[in-house]
Design a protein around this motif. Structure first.
Motif, short mmCIF file in Angstrom:
data_model
loop_
_atom_site.label_atom_id
_atom_site.label_comp_id
_atom_site.label_asym_id
_atom_site.label_seq_id
_atom_site.Cartn_x
_atom_site.Cartn_y
_atom_site.Cartn_z
N ASP A 134 0.82 -1.21 0.00
CA ASP A 134 0.00 0.00 0.00
C ASP A 134 0.86 1.27 0.00
O ASP A 134 0.34 2.38 0.14
N GLY A 135 2.19 1.12 -0.15
CA GLY A 135 3.06 2.29 -0.17
C GLY A 135 4.14 2.19 0.88
O GLY A 135 4.51 1.09 1.33
N GLN A 136 4.65 3.33 1.32
CA GLN A 136 5.75 3.34 2.27
C GLN A 136 5.71 4.59 3.14
O GLN A 136 5.01 5.57 2.85
N GLN A 137 6.48 4.54 4.21
CA GLN A 137 6.62 5.68 5.12
C GLN A 137 8.09 6.10 5.15
O GLN A 137 8.98 5.25 5.19
N LEU A 195 3.82 7.89 1.58
CA LEU A 195 3.95 7.88 0.13
C LEU A 195 3.22 6.66 -0.41
O LEU A 195 3.63 5.53 -0.15
N PRO A 196 2.17 6.86 -1.19
CA PRO A 196 1.43 5.70 -1.71
C PRO A 196 2.17 4.92 -2.78
O PRO A 196 1.76 3.81 -3.12
N ALA A 233 10.55 10.91 -4.39
CA ALA A 233 9.87 11.80 -3.44
C ALA A 233 10.84 12.79 -2.82
O ALA A 233 10.52 13.98 -2.66
N ALA A 234 12.03 12.33 -2.45
CA ALA A 234 13.03 13.25 -1.89
C ALA A 234 13.39 14.32 -2.91
O ALA A 234 13.50 15.51 -2.57
N THR A 235 13.57 13.91 -4.16
CA THR A 235 13.89 14.88 -5.22
C THR A 235 12.75 15.87 -5.40
O THR A 235 12.97 17.08 -5.54
N ALA A 236 11.52 15.37 -5.37
CA ALA A 236 10.35 16.23 -5.56
C ALA A 236 10.18 17.21 -4.41
O ALA A 236 9.82 18.37 -4.62
N GLY A 260 0.49 16.66 -0.14
CA GLY A 260 0.78 16.45 -1.55
C GLY A 260 1.32 15.05 -1.81
O GLY A 260 0.81 14.33 -2.67
N LEU A 261 2.35 14.66 -1.08
CA LEU A 261 2.92 13.32 -1.29
C LEU A 261 1.88 12.24 -1.02
O LEU A 261 1.80 11.25 -1.76
#
Length: 458
Positions: free
Chosen positions: A253-256, A271-272, A282-285, A308-309
């Motif tokens: 289902d994603g990650q933390q 983060l889904p 995600a870090a880059t974004a 947003g994430l």
């Protein structure tokens, strides 16, 4: 990536106008449609610039521009979601689409309405100034016109191919942020056959002083990006050096994540999206959104980063669609993407047996893809996507056979899915990988999604 819910389907007249518009756009061809490198050799920007000047520069707004070989679409979606959560009125341009051409143009996170897409496309197609334009050029300018009509004050642009001569690179040189995601060997007949040559093409979106962001990159690519930033006076922010990232939990289902940037420390970000590579995206974004917002005179609220994430859905990228058997879709076309796929499968012990459905486009280096995709003597079912650009299934089968797989062939993606699910049984896993065309077909079959293909398009 979403599609139109059944309850929101347009009336028949609007749908017919949309289909006619898409058909007209597709007929314009270009490299994306043909896959012919000779089409790409004719890339230029002057005619697009002239059109935009005459139209009052509908492309002019605060901009985050993203180029790379892997992860640029996901990173674009992650940046846009943060900006929108912080109050921006956003335009997101990405390519290719999963199901409908209008998905490439998103206003405040939603695909452009059928009627608006049809109207703008018809106006462009009827304009003598666009004679000879390609499908991609028309769609990109259509997106800018839509953003101007909607009054969008921010845009996130995903490069289509390369960077230096990509249509998106006509925007003002002074962007709020230019972002380079991981670089791999791809489109070598057009971009060059070394990492350094490809990095040179992609880093050309860095064109002026301002913020440039480099995702974690191999050193050969990073050296080129550093040189480009120095050449134009941009300040390069290297995510690997500036940020500390830790994945605290992950699942289907994603990650933390915990993420420390020069601006702040974020604990327990949700983060889904699945996979360590998506955590890096995600870090880059996050860093790109921080720097873009700073260039506009502030900082994104922490809540906007979190919201947003947490809201992003990006279909076809290690996307779980079914549980028994487990069915995962992952669009990929480079060796690095294949490695990331296999890394994710290793990180998430998934039920055995594993059966892969693979469909590729011609022009890929199939042996280089085959080796990292396989963990052992897995069953692989080769099925060509419904595209004139599909790779010869027998050639794909030979490459995977030589890489050690047990190979079967099916005439199409639907038949391959049926066989794969039968072979995996309720307790196993089916992975549909390769071309986005392949993933799109599988997604439509499994979810009952009605896209442009149902209108006789594609």
């Amino acid at each position: 990536m979403t599609t139109t819910p059944p309850g929101d389907l347009p009336d028949q007249a609007t749908l017919a106008a949309y289909a006619e518009a898409v058909r007209g756009l597709l007929a314009r061809g270009g490299y994306e449609r043909s896959g012919d490198p000779r089409e790409a050799k004719r890339f230029r920007l002057t005619h697009i610039e002239a059109f935009l000047e005459a139209a009052g520069r509908p492309d002019r707004r605060r901009t985050v521009h993203i180029a790379g070989s892997k992860g640029k679409g996901s990173t674009a979606a992650l940046v846009e979601a943060q900006l929108r959560a912080a109050g921006a009125h956003t335009l997101l341009l990405t390519s290719p689409d999963l199901h409908q051409a209008r998905e490439r143009v998103r206003i405040d996170g939603e695909p452009l309405a059928h009627a608006d897409f049809a109207r703008l496309a018809k106006a462009l197609l009827d304009d003598e100034a666009t004679e000879g334009w390609s499908y991609f050029e028309l769609l990109t300018v259509l997106g800018w016109l839509a953003g101007a009509e909607a009054g969008c004050d921010w845009q996130v642009l995903e490069v289509g191919l390369g960077g230096r001569l990509d249509t998106t690179n006509v925007v003002d040189a002074a962007k709020e942020a230019a972002v380079i995601t991981p670089i791999d060997l791809e489109h070598t007949a057009i971009l060059g056959d070394t990492i350094e040559q490809i990095a040179t093409e992609k880093s050309a979106i860095i064109r002026a002083p301002g913020a440039a962001v480099a995702a974690p990159l191999r050193e050969r690519a990073l050296d080129v990006v550093r040189a480009r930033a120095s050449e134009v006076g941009a300040t390069l922010h290297e995510v690997a050096a500036e940020c500390a990232l830790r994945v605290t939990s992950q699942g289907l289902d994603g990650q933390q994540l915990d993420l420390r940037t020069p601006l702040r420390t974020y604990r327990r970000l949700r983060l889904p999206l699945i996979g360590r590579h998506q955590a890096e995206n995600a870090a880059t974004a996050v860093r790109a959104a921080e720097l873009a917002w700073a260039a506009a005179g502030g900082a994104p609220p922490e809540a906007a980063v979190r919201d947003g994430l947490g809201s992003v859905r990006w279909g076809g990228r290690f996307e779980v669609l079914r549980q028994r058997p487990l069915v995962v879709l992952d669009a990929l076309h480079t060796p690095l993407a294949a490695e990331r796929f296999r890394e994710t499968v290793r990180d998430l012990p998934l039920p055995q047996p594993h059966v892969l459905v693979i469909g590729l486009l011609a022009g890929r280096d199939i042996p280089l893809l085959a080796a990292p995709l396989l963990a052992g003597s897995e069953t692989v079912i080769i099925a060509p996507p419904a595209s004139e650009r599909a790779a010869d299934p027998s050639q794909v089968a030979v490459a995977f056979d030589e890489a050690g797989a047990v190979v079967q062939q099916q005439p199409n993606v639907t038949a391959a899915l049926d066989l794969a699910r039968a072979l995996a049984g309720e307790g196993g896993s089916v992975f549909v990988v390769g071309s986005l065309y392949t993933v799109s077909e599988a997604r439509e079959e499994l979810l009952g999604v009605s896209g442009d293909r149902a209108l006789g398009l594609r």
